[in-house]
Design an enzyme around this catalytic site. Sequence first.
Site, PDB file in Angstrom:
ATOM      1  N   GLU A  60       0.827  -1.208   0.000  1.00  0.00           N
ATOM      2  CA  GLU A  60       0.000   0.000   0.000  1.00  0.00           C
ATOM      3  C   GLU A  60       0.864   1.263   0.000  1.00  0.00           C
ATOM      4  O   GLU A  60       0.597   2.213   0.739  1.00  0.00           O
ATOM      5  CB  GLU A  60      -0.961  -0.008   1.198  1.00  0.00           C
ATOM      6  CG  GLU A  60      -1.995  -1.120   1.101  1.00  0.00           C
ATOM      7  CD  GLU A  60      -2.972  -1.156   2.292  1.00  0.00           C
ATOM      8  OE1 GLU A  60      -2.604  -0.684   3.382  1.00  0.00           O
ATOM      9  OE2 GLU A  60      -4.081  -1.649   2.110  1.00  0.00           O
ATOM     10  N   GLU A  74      -6.407  -7.895  -0.553  1.00  0.00           N
ATOM     11  CA  GLU A  74      -6.815  -7.772   0.853  1.00  0.00           C
ATOM     12  C   GLU A  74      -8.316  -7.532   0.888  1.00  0.00           C
ATOM     13  O   GLU A  74      -8.763  -6.394   0.891  1.00  0.00           O
ATOM     14  CB  GLU A  74      -6.098  -6.608   1.557  1.00  0.00           C
ATOM     15  CG  GLU A  74      -4.618  -6.772   1.758  1.00  0.00           C
ATOM     16  CD  GLU A  74      -4.036  -5.677   2.651  1.00  0.00           C
ATOM     17  OE1 GLU A  74      -4.817  -4.930   3.274  1.00  0.00           O
ATOM     18  OE2 GLU A  74      -2.805  -5.574   2.721  1.00  0.00           O
TER      19      GLU A  74
END
Length: 636
Positions: free
Chosen positions: A185, A265
């Site tokens: 991320e 995710e």
Amino acid sequence: PASMGLPALTLLLATGLLHTQAFPPARSFQLDYEEDCFRKDGAPFRYISGSIHYARVPRPAWRDRLLKMYMSGLSAVQVYVPWNYHEPLPGVYDFAGDRDVEAFLDLTAELGLLVILRPGPYICAEWEMGGLPAWLLWKPDIVLRSSDPAYLAAVDSWLHVLLPKIKPRLYQHGGNIISVQVENEYGSYYACDYEYLRHLLGSFRALLGSEVLLFTTDGTRIEELRCGTLQGVYATIDFGPGSNVTEAFGAQRQVEPKGPLVNSEYYTGWLDYWGEAHDSTSSAQVAQGLEDMLQLGASVNMQSPFLQLPLLPWPGADFKDQYKPVTTSYDYDAPLSEAGDPTEKLFAIRTVISKFQPLPVGPMPPATPKYAYGWVALWKYADLLDVLDVLCPSGPIQSQFPLTFEAVKQAHGFVVYRTELPWDVLDPATLGAPPHSVCDRGYVMLQQVYQGTLERDRKTTLHVTGRAGDTLDVLLENMGRISFGANISDFKGLLGNLSLDSIPLSNWLMYPLAIDTAIQQGWPHAALPQSSSRGRAGPAFYTGTFETPGIAWDTFVKFPGWSKGQLWINGFNLGRYWPRRGPQQTLFVPGSVLHIGRPNNITVLELEGAPPAPFLLFLDRPLFNSTLSRSTAATE
């Protein structure tokens, strides 16, 4: 064909006629940009995966958790490698016992699970500092997650230790690791440093080879995907059950017009912060979102469904307008509870998976047995300030002004800051700290009498009275370094000077405490009890023992009337309790830490004040949100 002459065999090989029977294609795991899918050994492939953190599961439970994941119908597991768990000090590596990542990976292969590896160096995972070692902050001006040469040098030396352990386990080399994530991320981090991502890509390629499939994961916002993706690394996204699946994958298509759809995710639950309500996500919503993605042919990894206790000091924190430390329990309202028990959510997910691929034959392994060992009485052993010689054997560090944890090379836990009142304070004076300088909680004692607590982003002043020369002690607690947010250079301790009626205090002694080390070596149970006349308020150690009735089953411990502190059983740090703030009311105790046939030693460090009759209560189910919550599959 043994009777066939060599020229004929050569001809058959040249035309590829023998290729499918006698010579199956070499092991490979690749992207197919034509058919928008993965290809495993040449055949179209899609994975349904779940995250597991070996660092949050005691080693004796690894097989049980992985087997439950396999029996759920998952074809793969996603595995994080926390750098700070394996390199506690620069150049000092620990891969033994619970930290034996190679043994864990070998177990995944033995059970027939593929692996998606997330070696970082930054992993987030609600883990202390996102997996980055606190010793990076010994260089105060270091720019983390950037092309800062000091940061890159540390990253490279770590990758040169870790990745050679990984390379022989890659799918291409006969192992079960199908893909490896670069960073995590990164688009959510302020630096947006492409040079850093390019450097990582070069290191991963150099150490793992050119064939391994590398990928990134980012949120679905355009700016996140702009800063987090890199040419030559496949871009995947993450989103949860509430999202519009078509829109979310539309964001992935902005950066990867062709190739497989991947949610790396998919949040099956969410984490808890101290002082906020227990989070939960409905099974129906999670199952529906999963089905919608699988209908589109996507590959999915379910985030944190199979977890256990985060052994201190590893819970991290977030920064959302203020510092928000994560609770000890990483239950995450997950398909497998922190005790490893299948929940209603797991069976809902399993039902969805069964619509798309056959489930393994056989029963789901049952919930682990729990036992309520009942009430255990504790006794006060000593006030913390009376045992500094044991907890800080090397003695204090002197400085005119307070030094941070990092400056005294203390990664986790506690440091005592000591000075003296410079003048008589007959009328109450304000003991204060500048904003954001108490990181994260400071327990204040004057002449060894507890005065109250200073707290980051909350309470920064107390009123005190005393005489010139009186000893002022502040016990500073690190509640976990920020794991996600704008800037993760999260220094600990007193970051600014304490003042008395705005006049700075000076001449400090700092005692970095090695509490874990002392307790692991048998203290205080092996020591003579200290008589203590002072009351129950302020930081103190309590001890007790209990015997199990011939079994060592998992259990949950409650802290009736206690304030805030930490628990060790048989030298094993089981985490923080904070029932006053909640929502978590119990700590999980894995049966593997308990003894049969001899006493189990309990040590509690209570920081603010113990109850008049100090007891612990061992239950057979956890308490979240201050209400009973069954560990088994019955409730949701």
